[in-house]
Design a protein around this motif. Structure first.
Motif, PDB file in Angstrom:
ATOM      1  N   GLN A  90     -37.341 -71.654  21.610  1.00 31.26           N
ATOM      2  CA  GLN A  90     -36.778 -71.405  22.935  1.00 31.26           C
ATOM      3  C   GLN A  90     -36.876 -72.637  23.828  1.00 31.26           C
ATOM      4  OE1 GLN A  90     -38.211 -67.826  24.856  1.00 31.26           O
ATOM      5  NE2 GLN A  90     -38.472 -66.760  22.906  1.00 31.26           N
ATOM      6  N   TYR A  91     -37.895 -73.480  23.576  1.00 34.99           N
ATOM      7  CA  TYR A  91     -38.130 -74.650  24.430  1.00 34.99           C
ATOM      8  C   TYR A  91     -38.274 -75.890  23.541  1.00 34.99           C
ATOM      9  CZ  TYR A  91     -39.070 -70.964  27.794  1.00 34.99           C
ATOM     10  OH  TYR A  91     -38.963 -69.861  28.596  1.00 34.99           O
TER      11      TYR A  91
ATOM     12  N   GLU B 189     -41.247 -79.588  35.388  1.00 35.58           N
ATOM     13  CA  GLU B 189     -41.011 -78.344  34.669  1.00 35.58           C
ATOM     14  C   GLU B 189     -40.527 -77.250  35.605  1.00 35.58           C
ATOM     15  OE1 GLU B 189     -44.603 -77.485  32.638  1.00 35.58           O
ATOM     16  OE2 GLU B 189     -44.472 -79.242  31.329  1.00 35.58           O
TER      17      GLU B 189
ATOM     18  N   LYS C  72     -36.647 -77.253  32.456  1.00 35.18           N
ATOM     19  CA  LYS C  72     -37.311 -76.652  31.315  1.00 35.18           C
ATOM     20  C   LYS C  72     -38.623 -77.369  31.035  1.00 35.18           C
ATOM     21  CE  LYS C  72     -33.108 -74.923  29.114  1.00 35.18           C
ATOM     22  NZ  LYS C  72     -32.276 -74.894  27.884  1.00 35.18           N
TER      23      LYS C  72
ATOM     24  N   PRO D 272     -46.288 -74.851  34.118  1.00 34.86           N
ATOM     25  CA  PRO D 272     -45.259 -73.920  33.636  1.00 34.86           C
ATOM     26  C   PRO D 272     -45.260 -73.733  32.129  1.00 34.86           C
ATOM     27  CG  PRO D 272     -44.360 -75.331  35.339  1.00 34.86           C
ATOM     28  CD  PRO D 272     -45.730 -75.863  35.034  1.00 34.86           C
ATOM     29  N   LYS D 273     -45.493 -74.803  31.354  1.00 28.62           N
ATOM     30  CA  LYS D 273     -45.468 -74.651  29.898  1.00 28.62           C
ATOM     31  C   LYS D 273     -46.588 -73.741  29.418  1.00 28.62           C
ATOM     32  CE  LYS D 273     -48.189 -78.852  29.013  1.00 28.62           C
ATOM     33  NZ  LYS D 273     -48.181 -80.220  28.468  1.00 28.62           N
TER      34      LYS D 273
ATOM     35  N   LYS E 184     -48.159 -71.392  31.341  1.00 33.13           N
ATOM     36  CA  LYS E 184     -47.878 -70.046  31.853  1.00 33.13           C
ATOM     37  C   LYS E 184     -46.824 -69.345  31.003  1.00 33.13           C
ATOM     38  CE  LYS E 184     -46.735 -67.505  36.068  1.00 33.13           C
ATOM     39  NZ  LYS E 184     -45.818 -66.579  35.401  1.00 33.13           N
ATOM     40  N   LEU E 185     -45.780 -70.067  30.631  1.00 35.69           N
ATOM     41  CA  LEU E 185     -44.726 -69.472  29.810  1.00 35.69           C
ATOM     42  C   LEU E 185     -45.256 -69.048  28.447  1.00 35.69           C
ATOM     43  CD1 LEU E 185     -41.732 -71.853  30.603  1.00 35.69           C
ATOM     44  CD2 LEU E 185     -41.791 -69.396  31.045  1.00 35.69           C
TER      45      LEU E 185
ATOM     46  N   ASP F 221     -47.633 -65.960  28.816  1.00 35.53           N
ATOM     47  CA  ASP F 221     -46.837 -64.748  29.032  1.00 35.53           C
ATOM     48  C   ASP F 221     -46.140 -64.314  27.735  1.00 35.53           C
ATOM     49  OD1 ASP F 221     -47.570 -64.705  31.685  1.00 35.53           O
ATOM     50  OD2 ASP F 221     -45.718 -65.630  32.415  1.00 35.53           O
ATOM     51  N   PHE F 222     -45.669 -65.277  26.973  1.00 41.51           N
ATOM     52  CA  PHE F 222     -44.994 -64.995  25.700  1.00 41.51           C
ATOM     53  C   PHE F 222     -45.968 -64.337  24.720  1.00 41.51           C
ATOM     54  CE2 PHE F 222     -43.751 -66.283  21.386  1.00 41.51           C
ATOM     55  CZ  PHE F 222     -42.412 -65.897  21.352  1.00 41.51           C
TER      56      PHE F 222
END
Length: 292
Positions: free
Chosen positions: A117-118, A85, A89, A275-276, A278-279, A282-283
């Motif tokens: 988005q992902y 990641e 992505k 990362p998934k 954390k993203l 944050d979102f």
């Protein structure tokens, strides 16, 4: 033989319940599977599987070893995903849990926007008012409401939550308006999943025990009962804020209202570098953090 040899083969045999099925899944020969499992047992000096011509089953030692080995393999897979990641992505599955109403009306639409988005991500969203053990059940994160219990979970605050005591104008016209906590004894109090309401009286927390004339573990059902004049209810702002604005419900005993508490996203320590996760955290903070 290294410490890792045979572990993946052993786990695959346990989960497929067959040496043949394990060989097919791993795209190797049955002899390869059998040899590596035998070598693993030799290294450990313990029998892990009972083998018959019809069935395989774990020994007591094998059950213990499988549970630990499965967790280790999960962590290795998570480490692989984290590295991949970071290079591209986010991929894999997001496993999330949240309370039913908040999850339906607030979280799910945001998570769906995030997945647009992902699109490489998959989702498992479990909505329940039960508190799930994230580590034991393998969830990436959860939404928790109110005051957090002390735990080893990491957390970030998403928003503030205000608890309102309220009733319909029709109920107040018929039964009168309470002005003190003592006045509540003369009113019909609509109970939720707990048997008391919480207030702040003279700077101290006060629990007011509710009668059993009407109770339900659904916030929507409680709101409906209050709107129809059946009694007084205490609910968070996201249930009643529109009805309060429209005058369909009236806020009561505001001087006794507790300070706002929180709406939180919590996640295990082993997920905070993913990362998934954390993203997504944050979102959610960005979308819901205006009232944090």
């Amino acid at each position: 033989m290294t410490i890792w040899d045979g572990i993946n083969e052993f786990i695959c045999v346990v989960e497929t319940e067959s040496f043949t099925a394990a060989a097919k899944r791993l795209d190797v020969s049955v002899a390869h599977i059998s040899r590596h499992v035998n070598q693993l047992e030799d290294r450990l000096g313990a029998k892990l599987l009972y083998r018959t011509t019809r069935k395989l089953r774990l020994t007591e030692v094998g059950e213990v070893y499988y549970q630990h080995a499965r967790k280790v393999l999960n962590e290795l897979q998570e480490a692989d995903r984290a590295v991949m990641e970071m290079e591209g992505k986010p991929t894999g599955k997001l496993r999330i849990t949240a309370p039913v109403y908040y999850g339906e009306y607030f979280l799910a639409p945001l998570v769906n926007d995030f997945l647009l988005q992902y699109p490489q991500l998959d989702l498992e969203l479990k909505l329940t008012n039960e508190t799930i053990d994230l580590v034991e059940e393998g969830y990436d994160l959860a939404i928790r409401l109110g005051t957090l219990d002390s735990s080893s979970l990491m957390c970030r605050k998403l928003a503030r939550r205000t608890q309102y005591l309220c009733a319909s104008p029709a109920y107040l016209a018929a039964k009168g308006t309470p002005h003190t906590l003592t006045d509540l004894a003369n009113h019909r109090c609509l109970g939720g999943s707990i048997d008391h309401w919480r207030f702040l009286e003279n700077g101290k927390l006060r629990n007011w025990r509710i009668g059993s004339a009407w109770s339900c573990n659904s916030g929507l059902a409680l709101k409906d009962a209050a709107l129809k004049g059946l009694g007084i209810v205490q609910l968070p702002d996201y249930y009643v804020q529109e009805e309060l604005k429209q005058g369909l419900l009236v806020s009561l005993l505001e001087e006794y209202r507790l300070p706002d508490d929180g709406i939180w996203v919590v996640y295990p320590h082993n997920r905070h570098l993913s990362p998934k996760v954390k993203l997504l955290v944050d979102f959610l903070v960005k979308k819901l953090g205006a009232r944090a």
